[in-house]
Design an enzyme around this catalytic site. Structure first.
Site, mmCIF file in Angstrom:
data_model
loop_
_atom_site.group_PDB
_atom_site.id
_atom_site.type_symbol
_atom_site.label_atom_id
_atom_site.label_comp_id
_atom_site.label_asym_id
_atom_site.label_seq_id
_atom_site.Cartn_x
_atom_site.Cartn_y
_atom_site.Cartn_z
ATOM 1 N N LEU A 1 0.855 -1.188 0.000
ATOM 2 C CA LEU A 1 0.000 0.000 0.000
ATOM 3 C C LEU A 1 0.887 1.232 0.000
ATOM 4 O O LEU A 1 1.871 1.287 0.741
ATOM 5 C CB LEU A 1 -0.892 0.031 1.250
ATOM 6 C CG LEU A 1 -2.101 -0.915 1.304
ATOM 7 C CD1 LEU A 1 -2.812 -0.769 2.642
ATOM 8 C CD2 LEU A 1 -3.067 -0.644 0.165
ATOM 9 N N ASP A 2 0.549 2.231 -0.817
ATOM 10 C CA ASP A 2 1.287 3.493 -0.801
ATOM 11 C C ASP A 2 1.181 4.130 0.583
ATOM 12 O O ASP A 2 0.207 3.896 1.308
ATOM 13 C CB ASP A 2 0.720 4.452 -1.850
ATOM 14 C CG ASP A 2 1.014 4.007 -3.276
ATOM 15 O OD1 ASP A 2 1.968 3.226 -3.462
ATOM 16 O OD2 ASP A 2 0.283 4.427 -4.192
ATOM 17 N N PRO A 3 2.157 4.950 0.973
ATOM 18 C CA PRO A 3 2.144 5.566 2.313
ATOM 19 C C PRO A 3 0.849 6.298 2.662
ATOM 20 O O PRO A 3 0.378 6.217 3.796
ATOM 21 C CB PRO A 3 3.329 6.535 2.254
ATOM 22 C CG PRO A 3 4.279 5.904 1.295
ATOM 23 C CD PRO A 3 3.402 5.267 0.246
#
Length: 293
Positions: free
Chosen positions: A38-40
């Site tokens: 998951l992206d930050p």
């Protein structure tokens, strides 16, 4: 050694690797991995495998995902999400809901995507975001992904030359929802970006039963390991087949067995216990990973 699956609720501001690093400290266990980056800035379900359960993490990663988010139409960004710099503005004063819904439906099925420059896809051993940060543009390979559902879930809000609405998307592994949001804007004739995103389901795990790092930490301190789900949760996206006790013995020795299935991979169960991941070889199945040992 502890072992099992964790339905982690990832918070904004941390990478998936950060989450694994923190869990290693909380659980005092090195053998931990995650099932789908998951992206930050993206929150929500991050499947985690601990101990022996890391052997099934690849099957969790391959599973489909469900996301909920927000799309803003009216300007695009360098990163295709809200964290980037504005690169194009196309002010909008009206947008018909039926037109948006029809455009969204057109993306359902098999589609082709080009990964965004700000992504972890590697080209010539270097991640795309490293090229992007250096101001370099490189040719990116197309990829086929499947969109099972892409629907609007709120009215369209028009404000200051932009249109915003929330959405839900169910998709295959490797889908860039940021890119889907941008491509929707292109189809509608406007610049756009994904302004918010959270993953609500992945590999059979859902957001409503997920736990935060702080909740898990408190449970560990209290001696409560109920946050650990059985390894069977890690294979629930694979076709399940029941085998006999005699078959179970053969599997434990790594031998071929007959299974009435045409699936390339199946999870072999004896009762409610998963024994192995079985791979089809001609008319029989060979143990690919024995999990019962």
């Amino acid at each position: 050694m502890i072992s099992g699956i964790i339905n982690l609720k990832k918070e904004a501001g941390m990478t998936s690797h950060d989450a694994v690093f923190k869990l290693r400290k909380i659980l005092h266990e090195k053998k931990i991995g995650h099932g789908g980056t998951l992206d930050p800035d993206v929150t929500g379900v991050l499947p985690i495998a601990v101990g022996k359960a890391t052997r099934v993490i690849e099957y969790m990663t391959e599973a489909g995902k469900v996301y909920e988010g927000e799309i803003t139409i009216g300007f695009s960004t360098t990163t295709e999400d809200a964290s980037g710099e504005v690169v194009q503005t196309t002010p909008i004063t009206e947008l018909d809901g039926a037109t948006v819904d029809q455009a969204m439906a057109s993306f359902e099925g098999e589609i082709t995507q080009i990964p965004p420059m700000y992504s972890a896809v590697k080209i010539n051993g270097k991640k795309l975001y490293e090229y992007a940060r250096a101001g370099e543009e490189v040719e990116r390979p197309q990829r086929q992904v499947k969109i099972t559902e892409f629907v609007r879930t709120s009215p369209i809000e028009l404000e200051n030359g932009t249109a915003r609405f929330t959405f839900r998307v169910a998709c295959s592994k490797g889908t860039y929802v940021r890119t889907l949001s941008v491509d929707l804007g292109v189809k509608l004739g406007f610049a756009s970006h994904m302004s918010a995103l959270r993953r609500t389901a992945s590999a059979g795990l859902t957001l409503d039963s997920s736990l935060s790092l702080s909740q898990i930490s408190e449970m560990v301190e209290a001696g409560d390991q109920s946050f650990l789900l059985p390894i069977e949760f890690g294979v629930q996206d694979l076709p399940a087949v029941q085998v006999t006790e005699d078959d179970a013995k053969e599997i434990s020795f790594g031998r071929f067995i007959s299974i009435n299935s045409q699936e390339p991979l199946v999870a072999a169960f004896l009762g409610n216990k998963v024994l192995a991941i079985m791979e089809k070889r001609g008319q029989v199945y060979k143990p690919r990973k024995v999990l019962s040992q």
